[in-house]
Design an enzyme around this catalytic site. Structure first.
Site, short mmCIF file in Angstrom:
data_model
loop_
_atom_site.label_atom_id
_atom_site.label_comp_id
_atom_site.label_asym_id
_atom_site.label_seq_id
_atom_site.Cartn_x
_atom_site.Cartn_y
_atom_site.Cartn_z
CB ILE A 1 46.19 46.23 44.22
CG1 ILE A 1 46.49 47.51 43.44
CG2 ILE A 1 44.78 46.30 44.81
CD1 ILE A 1 45.57 47.74 42.26
CD GLU B 1 48.12 41.65 41.52
OE1 GLU B 1 48.25 40.75 42.37
OE2 GLU B 1 48.05 41.41 40.30
#
Length: 518
Positions: free
Chosen positions: A392, A434
């Site tokens: 991300i 992430e």
């Protein structure tokens, strides 16, 4: 204006001037042009203030600050992002050194936490440099930089101060193991205050005494869990042993009863045979009909009595056997219920050990197991198999701006989105932080490139809103197919390198084996 009011105004002006002078000196070093103007402003406000000239300087500073594109917050985010890239590169270099790899992973976790102020970045820099020094010179054992900022020379050189623990060869290995255990138990017991305290002290640096005390706390948790599990296992085994013992005893009783009934039936049969033989003898030897009738009647009565007794014995034996079988069935049903509960608990534990608690996706352990099976099929069948790594973009800025709750929600939404946009044969797991990892079997790279770009576009178009503010969430992708000479490690490293290319080329990008232009 009264004299007292005038005097108070002069004192307040003097106090404000001193504050502005000190504040401008505190932020000296931000920009050469701004520093120069701040120096002029300090000159106007020092001694006897000249507010007219100070107003001119303030106007110039306002214009300079408005044109200044780089804010301290953006500087902090970019710096931490740069540090994160450096630590990930180091993680690849020390791939075979489990201790250094673990410590590097811990630093990456810290880099994904919010940075409170710009001075906190120094500690992150110091630890990163310390780990790079260790990688270059394995004889250096010290890992923890000084928690206090030392002299200006030390700050400029970014040299971590050696502590007492640096001279203890066992300190680092114990620290590494404690970090592993804390990471493991933190998922199971997220609200445990003792764990959170130990985790915080680990981040700040521990003395040997603190390290030993923390180890004792973790050992107690391990022992408590082991005893709890052993207690449950012991109860099930004890119940199983008791039930099997009772069933075995019932079976023995049933065998003994059956043996006794067999002997009774055998004796009854012999007696019936004797009665029939006697009747035959009577028929052949009897001289008169009346005598024959009398003797036959007597033997028939005894025969009927014998048959009746044998029937009663059979019925009693049958009833006892049915009662025994019913008791055995009841015990077996109870045992099945107990073992079903235990089996369910074992299945839940196995599932939890392979599931990420936040996103409910499979975790790294589950991915490794799935990868081994998929790789074995690939080697046997020769079908295509690809690995994709997803990260991300600017995730840390979400945590910094909106808090960890928003970051957690983002991970959950993205996890669900990725799972929904893959086919049943595909597999996605949370790699850590992430980052996510995918297994894409039986697909050509052209299909994979198209699929990942479609996922990337849909994700960027999803409406996200935090604290009434719309936020665009994007992700970068790196994907590659297995080749004949590849191992699971080389393929992941190549996919990871493609991911970094996507990051370096602006993020929100898919880089695959087909991306020859990057």
């Amino acid at each position: 204006m009264e004299a007292k009011q005038l005097q108070a105004l002069k004192q307040n002006n003097a106090l404000l001037c001193q504050f502005i002078v000190r504040l401008s000196a505190f932020y000296e070093g931000f920009s050469d042009k701004i520093d120069s103007e701040l120096k002029v402003l300090r000159g106007h406000l020092s001694g006897t203030p000249n507010f007219s000239l100070a107003a001119v300087s303030i106007e110039k500073l306002n214009k300079s600050l408005q044109r200044q594109e780089i804010t301290l917050r953006k500087y902090s985010v970019d710096t931490v992002s740069s540090l994160e890239d450096a630590m990930k590169q180091l993680q690849k270099i020390v791939f075979e050194d489990n201790e250094l790899k673990s410590l590097t992973t811990q630093e990456l976790i810290k880099l994904n936490q919010p940075v409170g102020d710009i001075f906190s970045i120094y500690k992150l820099y110091a630890k990163a440099i310390a780990l790079h020094r260790i990688a270059l010179n394995k004889e250096m054992i010290g890992l923890e930089p000084s928690n206090e900022i030392g002299s200006s020379a030390e700050v400029q050189q970014n040299v971590p101060t050696r502590s007492v623990q640096d001279d203890n060869p066992h300190y680092r290995s114990i620290l590494v193991e404690l970090n592993h255990l804390i990471a493991s138990y933190a998922q199971k017991k997220q609200n445990d205050q003792q764990l959170n305290d130990i985790k915080q002290r680990l981040d700040e640096g521990m003395s040997e005494d603190q390290l030993l005390k923390s180890c004792v706390v973790i050992l107690r948790m391990i022992v408590q869990d082991a005893m709890s599990e052993a207690s449950l296992t012991g109860k099930v085994i004890q119940s199983l042993h008791r039930s099997l013992g009772e069933v075995s005893n019932d079976v023995n009783i049933a065998i003994e009863d059956s043996q006794a009934q067999f002997e009774q039936r055998k004796a009854g049969t012999e007696q019936i045979k004797r009665h029939i033989s006697y009747i035959e003898e009577t028929v052949s030897e009897s001289e008169s009909l009346e005598s024959l009738k009398e003797k036959t009647q007597l033997r028939v009565e005894k025969l009927v009595a014998t048959l009746s007794e044998q029937q009663d014995n059979d019925e009693q034996g049958q009833e006892a056997l049915l009662a025994l079988l019913s008791s055995m069935q009841s015990r077996i049903d109870t045992l099945q219920q107990q073992t079903s509960v235990y089996k369910k608990k074992l299945a839940e534990q196995a599932m939890q050990s392979r599931t990420d608690p936040l996103t409910r996706l499979p975790n790294r352990q589950a991915y490794n197991e799935k990868l081994d099976a998929a790789f074995a099929n690939y080697k046997e069948d020769g079908t295509t198999l690809a690995v994709a790594v997803v990260d991300i973009d600017h995730f840390k800025s979400i945590n910094d701006r909106f808090g960890h709750a928003a970051g957690d929600k983002t991970l959950q939404v993205v996890s669900k989105f990725l799972k929904q946009n893959l086919s049943e044969k595909d597999f996605v797991a949370r790699w850590g932080g992430e980052e996510f990892v995918m297994l894409l079997p039986e697909s050509q790279m052209t299909e994979i490139d198209e699929k990942l770009n479609e996922i990337r576009t849909k994700l960027a178009a999803m409406p996200f809103k935090f604290k009434q503010e719309k936020v665009k969430i994007t992700a970068s992708f790196g994907a590659t197919c297995f080749g004949k000479e590849d191992t699971t490690e080389t393929v992941f490293e190549r996919a990871d390198e493609y991911l970094y290319k996507a990051k370096r080329n602006g993020r929100n990008l898919v880089v695959t084996d087909l991306s020859t232009d990057l």
